[in-house]
Write an enzyme that holds these catalytic residues in place. Sequence first.
Site, PDB file in Angstrom:
ATOM      1  N   TYR A  56     -27.555  24.273  85.787  1.00  0.00           N
ATOM      2  CA  TYR A  56     -28.118  23.073  86.398  1.00  0.00           C
ATOM      3  C   TYR A  56     -27.079  21.950  86.366  1.00  0.00           C
ATOM      4  CZ  TYR A  56     -32.349  25.754  85.244  1.00  0.00           C
ATOM      5  OH  TYR A  56     -33.286  26.755  85.092  1.00  0.00           O
ATOM      6  N   PRO A 203     -43.974  28.356  87.787  1.00  0.00           N
ATOM      7  CA  PRO A 203     -45.338  28.728  87.383  1.00  0.00           C
ATOM      8  C   PRO A 203     -46.434  28.289  88.352  1.00  0.00           C
ATOM      9  CG  PRO A 203     -44.593  26.839  86.125  1.00  0.00           C
ATOM     10  CD  PRO A 203     -43.400  27.312  86.916  1.00  0.00           C
ATOM     11  N   GLY A 206     -45.098  29.137  95.093  1.00  0.00           N
ATOM     12  CA  GLY A 206     -45.287  30.429  95.748  1.00  0.00           C
ATOM     13  C   GLY A 206     -46.616  30.590  96.457  1.00  0.00           C
TER      14      GLY A 206
END
Length: 280
Positions: A56, A203, A206
């Site tokens: 990152y 989490p 999607g």
Amino acid sequence: MAADGFAIGGDLRVGRLGFGAMHLPTAAGSARDGAIAVVRRAVELGVTLIDTAYLYGGGANEELLAEALHPYPPGLLITTKVGVARSAATGEWRLDGRPEVLRDQVERGLVRLRTERHALLQLHRVDPGVPLADQVGTLEELRAEGKIARIGLSEVTVAELAQARAITEVASVQNRYSVFDRAHEPVVDACTAAGIAFLPWRPVAGGADAPRRLRDTVGAVAAETGATAAQVALAWLLARSPVILPIPGTSRISHLEENVAARHLRLTPEQRERLDAPAT
């Protein structure tokens, strides 16, 4: 949140709803100031697990967290990942699990995070060009040297997890997993059986790609509970297994507060049964 915690490696207790720092902007300016405010607000809300990685920003994300939170409050875990490096020739990021690379990233991460030991250090990906035993073995050597307290893995199969556990104690696994994406269901079950922390990344994402039936079910449960779809997705993960520690990420305080509030949402057995149905 403490009552809803989990002891990583059997002794490092954290709240079960963490924070993923990947999306925080690190360039100087107002966006960086906002990112620092988000991280500090997360800690104010009781978040005790923050996930970052060398990938990152080539360590910039680690430096941001240190700037925002050091000296770290008692009980706060910042876990980072190594094993992805930028090619000097092309500038592209690629898997790199060579022992010398892992060792260098671990050492430099200690400096950036302003700590003497990584409480939890995870292998970001298994490099197929380097024997897994060499990658995990290097982390075990660093653990023996006192630079790592606990070792974790990311994006591994059940077989890779078993192979790694034959070399060292594995405290955590970080794979992509959600109510919408259950490809790693066998890994969740293996971690549950072994008492290994499972940190699902993405989490709540999607949903747009998920089957309509499942999206409708999540939406219906959200309407029944007065929660958002994201909160339902997080509550489902928390109910799925006691070893699951979701790490939703955001760069907005309002979104952060929404995510953290999901720890109070309790799904009924009937709602869980509907959500448990295969995501196909």
